[in-house]
Design a protein around this motif. Structure first.
Motif, PDB file in Angstrom:
ATOM      1  N   LEU A  96     -62.648 -13.285  -8.660  1.00 57.94           N
ATOM      2  CA  LEU A  96     -61.632 -13.473  -9.694  1.00 57.94           C
ATOM      3  C   LEU A  96     -61.048 -14.881  -9.636  1.00 57.94           C
ATOM      4  N   PRO A  97     -60.792 -15.498 -10.781  1.00 56.70           N
ATOM      5  CA  PRO A  97     -60.192 -16.837 -10.790  1.00 56.70           C
ATOM      6  C   PRO A  97     -58.732 -16.777 -10.365  1.00 56.70           C
ATOM      7  N   GLU A  98     -58.222 -17.899  -9.891  1.00 58.07           N
ATOM      8  CA  GLU A  98     -56.812 -17.990  -9.542  1.00 58.07           C
ATOM      9  C   GLU A  98     -55.974 -18.015 -10.815  1.00 58.07           C
ATOM     10  N   SER A  99     -54.775 -17.456 -10.729  1.00 54.60           N
ATOM     11  CA  SER A  99     -53.871 -17.478 -11.877  1.00 54.60           C
ATOM     12  C   SER A  99     -53.482 -18.912 -12.205  1.00 54.60           C
ATOM     13  N   GLN A 100     -53.419 -19.224 -13.476  1.00 61.05           N
ATOM     14  CA  GLN A 100     -53.047 -20.568 -13.898  1.00 61.05           C
ATOM     15  C   GLN A 100     -51.574 -20.826 -13.600  1.00 61.05           C
ATOM     16  N   GLU A 101     -51.285 -22.027 -13.166  1.00 59.28           N
ATOM     17  CA  GLU A 101     -49.905 -22.385 -12.838  1.00 59.28           C
ATOM     18  C   GLU A 101     -49.027 -22.260 -14.079  1.00 59.28           C
ATOM     19  N   GLY A 102     -47.896 -21.618 -13.894  1.00 58.43           N
ATOM     20  CA  GLY A 102     -46.969 -21.442 -15.003  1.00 58.43           C
ATOM     21  C   GLY A 102     -47.206 -20.183 -15.811  1.00 58.43           C
ATOM     22  N   ARG A 103     -48.315 -19.459 -15.554  1.00 53.75           N
ATOM     23  CA  ARG A 103     -48.598 -18.211 -16.264  1.00 53.75           C
ATOM     24  C   ARG A 103     -48.259 -17.032 -15.367  1.00 53.75           C
ATOM     25  N   LEU A 181     -48.449  -4.817 -21.453  1.00 56.45           N
ATOM     26  CA  LEU A 181     -49.668  -5.572 -21.731  1.00 56.45           C
ATOM     27  C   LEU A 181     -49.474  -6.646 -22.792  1.00 56.45           C
ATOM     28  N   ALA A 182     -48.433  -6.515 -23.572  1.00 50.55           N
ATOM     29  CA  ALA A 182     -48.224  -7.441 -24.692  1.00 50.55           C
ATOM     30  C   ALA A 182     -48.065  -8.875 -24.206  1.00 50.55           C
ATOM     31  N   GLY A 183     -48.922  -9.765 -24.716  1.00 52.63           N
ATOM     32  CA  GLY A 183     -48.855 -11.179 -24.374  1.00 52.63           C
ATOM     33  C   GLY A 183     -49.296 -11.532 -22.974  1.00 52.63           C
ATOM     34  N   ARG A 184     -49.865 -10.580 -22.248  1.00 52.35           N
ATOM     35  CA  ARG A 184     -50.267 -10.814 -20.853  1.00 52.35           C
ATOM     36  C   ARG A 184     -51.787 -10.894 -20.728  1.00 52.35           C
ATOM     37  N   ASP A 185     -52.232 -11.590 -19.692  1.00 54.73           N
ATOM     38  CA  ASP A 185     -53.646 -11.554 -19.319  1.00 54.73           C
ATOM     39  C   ASP A 185     -53.895 -10.226 -18.611  1.00 54.73           C
ATOM     40  N   VAL A 186     -54.917  -9.511 -19.041  1.00 49.92           N
ATOM     41  CA  VAL A 186     -55.192  -8.175 -18.509  1.00 49.92           C
ATOM     42  C   VAL A 186     -56.582  -8.154 -17.889  1.00 49.92           C
ATOM     43  N   VAL A 187     -56.679  -7.543 -16.717  1.00 46.04           N
ATOM     44  CA  VAL A 187     -57.971  -7.364 -16.051  1.00 46.04           C
ATOM     45  C   VAL A 187     -58.246  -5.871 -15.941  1.00 46.04           C
ATOM     46  N   LEU A 188     -59.312  -5.420 -16.566  1.00 47.02           N
ATOM     47  CA  LEU A 188     -59.749  -4.034 -16.465  1.00 47.02           C
ATOM     48  C   LEU A 188     -60.557  -3.871 -15.177  1.00 47.02           C
ATOM     49  N   VAL A 189     -60.219  -2.885 -14.369  1.00 44.88           N
ATOM     50  CA  VAL A 189     -60.834  -2.721 -13.051  1.00 44.88           C
ATOM     51  C   VAL A 189     -61.674  -1.456 -13.013  1.00 44.88           C
ATOM     52  N   ASP A 190     -62.907  -1.568 -12.490  1.00 48.51           N
ATOM     53  CA  ASP A 190     -63.786  -0.410 -12.322  1.00 48.51           C
ATOM     54  C   ASP A 190     -64.656  -0.624 -11.102  1.00 48.51           C
ATOM     55  N   ASP A 191     -65.282   0.442 -10.643  1.00 45.29           N
ATOM     56  CA  ASP A 191     -66.166   0.297  -9.485  1.00 45.29           C
ATOM     57  C   ASP A 191     -67.543  -0.200  -9.892  1.00 45.29           C
ATOM     58  N   VAL A 192     -68.102   0.378 -10.957  1.00 45.11           N
ATOM     59  CA  VAL A 192     -69.441  -0.002 -11.424  1.00 45.11           C
ATOM     60  C   VAL A 192     -69.431  -0.191 -12.933  1.00 45.11           C
ATOM     61  N   LEU A 193     -70.025  -1.280 -13.379  1.00 46.66           N
ATOM     62  CA  LEU A 193     -70.218  -1.527 -14.811  1.00 46.66           C
ATOM     63  C   LEU A 193     -71.678  -1.235 -15.129  1.00 46.66           C
ATOM     64  N   THR A 194     -71.905  -0.230 -15.958  1.00 46.29           N
ATOM     65  CA  THR A 194     -73.281   0.164 -16.272  1.00 46.29           C
ATOM     66  C   THR A 194     -73.697  -0.426 -17.618  1.00 46.29           C
ATOM     67  N   SER A 195     -73.500   0.309 -18.680  1.00 44.58           N
ATOM     68  CA  SER A 195     -73.867  -0.213 -20.010  1.00 44.58           C
ATOM     69  C   SER A 195     -72.735  -1.010 -20.638  1.00 44.58           C
ATOM     70  N   GLY A 196     -71.522  -0.846 -20.122  1.00 43.40           N
ATOM     71  CA  GLY A 196     -70.365  -1.493 -20.707  1.00 43.40           C
ATOM     72  C   GLY A 196     -69.661  -0.626 -21.739  1.00 43.40           C
ATOM     73  N   ALA A 197     -70.170   0.582 -21.990  1.00 41.06           N
ATOM     74  CA  ALA A 197     -69.578   1.450 -23.013  1.00 41.06           C
ATOM     75  C   ALA A 197     -68.153   1.849 -22.647  1.00 41.06           C
ATOM     76  N   THR A 198     -67.930   2.219 -21.399  1.00 43.14           N
ATOM     77  CA  THR A 198     -66.584   2.596 -20.973  1.00 43.14           C
ATOM     78  C   THR A 198     -65.639   1.405 -21.054  1.00 43.14           C
ATOM     79  N   SER A 199     -66.121   0.253 -20.619  1.00 45.60           N
ATOM     80  CA  SER A 199     -65.288  -0.950 -20.676  1.00 45.60           C
ATOM     81  C   SER A 199     -64.914  -1.286 -22.111  1.00 45.60           C
ATOM     82  N   ARG A 200     -65.870  -1.176 -23.029  1.00 43.38           N
ATOM     83  CA  ARG A 200     -65.570  -1.486 -24.426  1.00 43.38           C
ATOM     84  C   ARG A 200     -64.542  -0.519 -25.002  1.00 43.38           C
TER      85      ARG A 200
END
Length: 231
Positions: A96-103, A181-200
């Motif tokens: 994961l990237p580091e959070s941007q300064e000021g965000r 979540l409004a106006g925030r950077d959001v990271v969706l967390v899962d153990d395994v990404l298969t087809s991406g259907a759940t993520s979408r």
């Protein structure tokens, strides 16, 4: 936390004698209770940054879904080895990237389980990873931001289109948590990404809250060149 650290320091050697550390993937004896053996470490296949982009949504995967990562996922998700959450989260955090300064730090949202699946398994593997990522300073957990309102069959072995059909309308935003979540950077967390259907399905639901950006973090990612089927 200090008390836990002191306990681990004083009683760790005793635990190692009673329960010799073993690699959670292959079972060989290792030096400490946390980690993998050298062979299993070297067999993990880490995607390059260019391989971590799917459409417009960044995908931060710790490893591809191969024989080694599959054993870890099975032990964690179906074998009840929930202590592996820390190891898996450490590997994800490194991507994961580091959070941007000021965000503001990102909001960490786990892929939800239906209440019956949660009752059967006893835990949400994505939520445990979310809490561990938060402890590692990778964001603020919002474990109830999404809800799975419809019980679905096991998606293992289903193709992308079949997964999309099964998941239609099953994952929704929790109105009581949408403001986080409004106006925030959001990271969706899962153990395994298969087809991406759940993520979408999760991304579509979270987009309604007005998130500034959405990305996906997972331990293992299924790739066309890594043809193991996620159970």
């Amino acid at each position: 936390m200090v008390a836990v650290a002191r306990f681990a320091r004083h009683f760790g050697p005793v635990v190692d004698v009673l329960y010799p550390p073993r690699c959670p993937s292959c079972g060989v004896t290792i030096a400490s209770q946390a980690g993998l053996c050298t062979d299993c470490w070297s067999s993990l296949e880490v995607p390059t940054p260019t391989e971590n982009e799917v459409g417009a949504v960044p995908i931060y995967a710790a490893t591809y879904y191969n024989e080694t990562s599959r054993k870890l996922v099975l032990a964690y998700k179906h074998g009840g080895r929930i202590a592996l959450a820390r190891l898996l989260a450490q590997l994800v955090a490194a991507r994961l990237p580091e959070s941007q300064e000021g965000r503001a730090p990102p909001v960490l949202v786990p892929v939800p389980l239906h209440r019956w699946r949660l009752w059967q398994r006893g835990f949400n593997q994505a939520a445990l990873l979310t809490h561990e990522l938060a402890r590692l300073g990778k964001g603020e957990p919002a474990v109830e931001a999404l809800a799975r309102h419809k019980r679905t069959p096991n998606l293992g072995g289903l193709g992308r289109e079949a997964r999309e059909r099964v998941l239609t309308g099953t994952i929704r935003l929790n109105p009581a948590r949408s403001a986080r979540l409004a106006g925030r950077d959001v990271v969706l967390v899962d153990d395994v990404l298969t087809s991406g259907a759940t993520s979408r399905a999760c991304i579509a639901a979270m987009s309604e809250a007005g998130a500034a950006s959405i990305s996906v973090a997972c331990f293992a990612r299924v790739d066309q060149d890594h043809r193991l089927i996620h159970p």
